[in-house]
Motif scaffolding. Structure first.
Motif, short mmCIF file in Angstrom:
data_model
loop_
_atom_site.label_atom_id
_atom_site.label_comp_id
_atom_site.label_asym_id
_atom_site.label_seq_id
_atom_site.Cartn_x
_atom_site.Cartn_y
_atom_site.Cartn_z
N PHE A 108 0.92 -1.07 -0.20
CA PHE A 108 0.07 -0.03 0.07
C PHE A 108 1.01 1.42 0.08
N LEU A 128 -8.40 -1.77 4.81
CA LEU A 128 -8.03 -1.76 3.28
C LEU A 128 -9.06 -2.23 2.42
N THR A 137 -4.45 -2.13 7.14
CA THR A 137 -3.95 -3.05 6.31
C THR A 137 -3.67 -4.82 6.70
#
Length: 124
Positions: A46, A119, A96
């Protein structure tokens, strides 16, 4: 690799194939900077995508970080309790670590973090 991580990765690939990444979703929501929670596989990917798109990551954090004061790709890596600092209070926190999202969300709420997003929510 657990099933949730695999499902998340596959969903991310679908989003990228449709030119709609998690970073694009944040931009569409009007979110101009975030703190990333999770410094493992998905979190680092990410961050890497955000860097490529010149998107602002204010910091990276994780429960495993006991000492901050270092960086990854020029982004500060901070202790979780540093989220209470004024410079992070207007940031959304993107979690995440999908397998532990509910637990992490609860912990962040104890630190009075109000803007928490998974996420997976960015890939709907």
């Amino acid at each position: 690799m657990n099933e949730l991580k695999i499902a998340t990765c596959l969903r991310w690939i679908d989003c990228l194939q449709n030119a709609n990444s998690p970073i694009d979703a944040l931009i569409k929501k009007g979110v101009d900077k975030v703190v990333v929670y999770g410094i493992a596989d998905l979190g680092l990917r990410f961050v890497n995508e955000a860097v490529k798109k010149n998107y602002t990551i204010a910091a990276i954090t994780d429960a495993k970080i006991n000492l901050g004061d270092y960086s990854y790709r020029g982004i500060p890596v901070i202790r979780r309790n540093d989220l209470i600092l004024p410079r992070y209070e207007d940031c959304e926190v993107v979690v995440t670590a999908m397998s532990f999202y509910e637990e992490i969300k609860k912990q962040l709420e104890e630190y009075h973090v109000k803007k928490i997003i998974s996420l997976l929510e960015l890939m709907e």
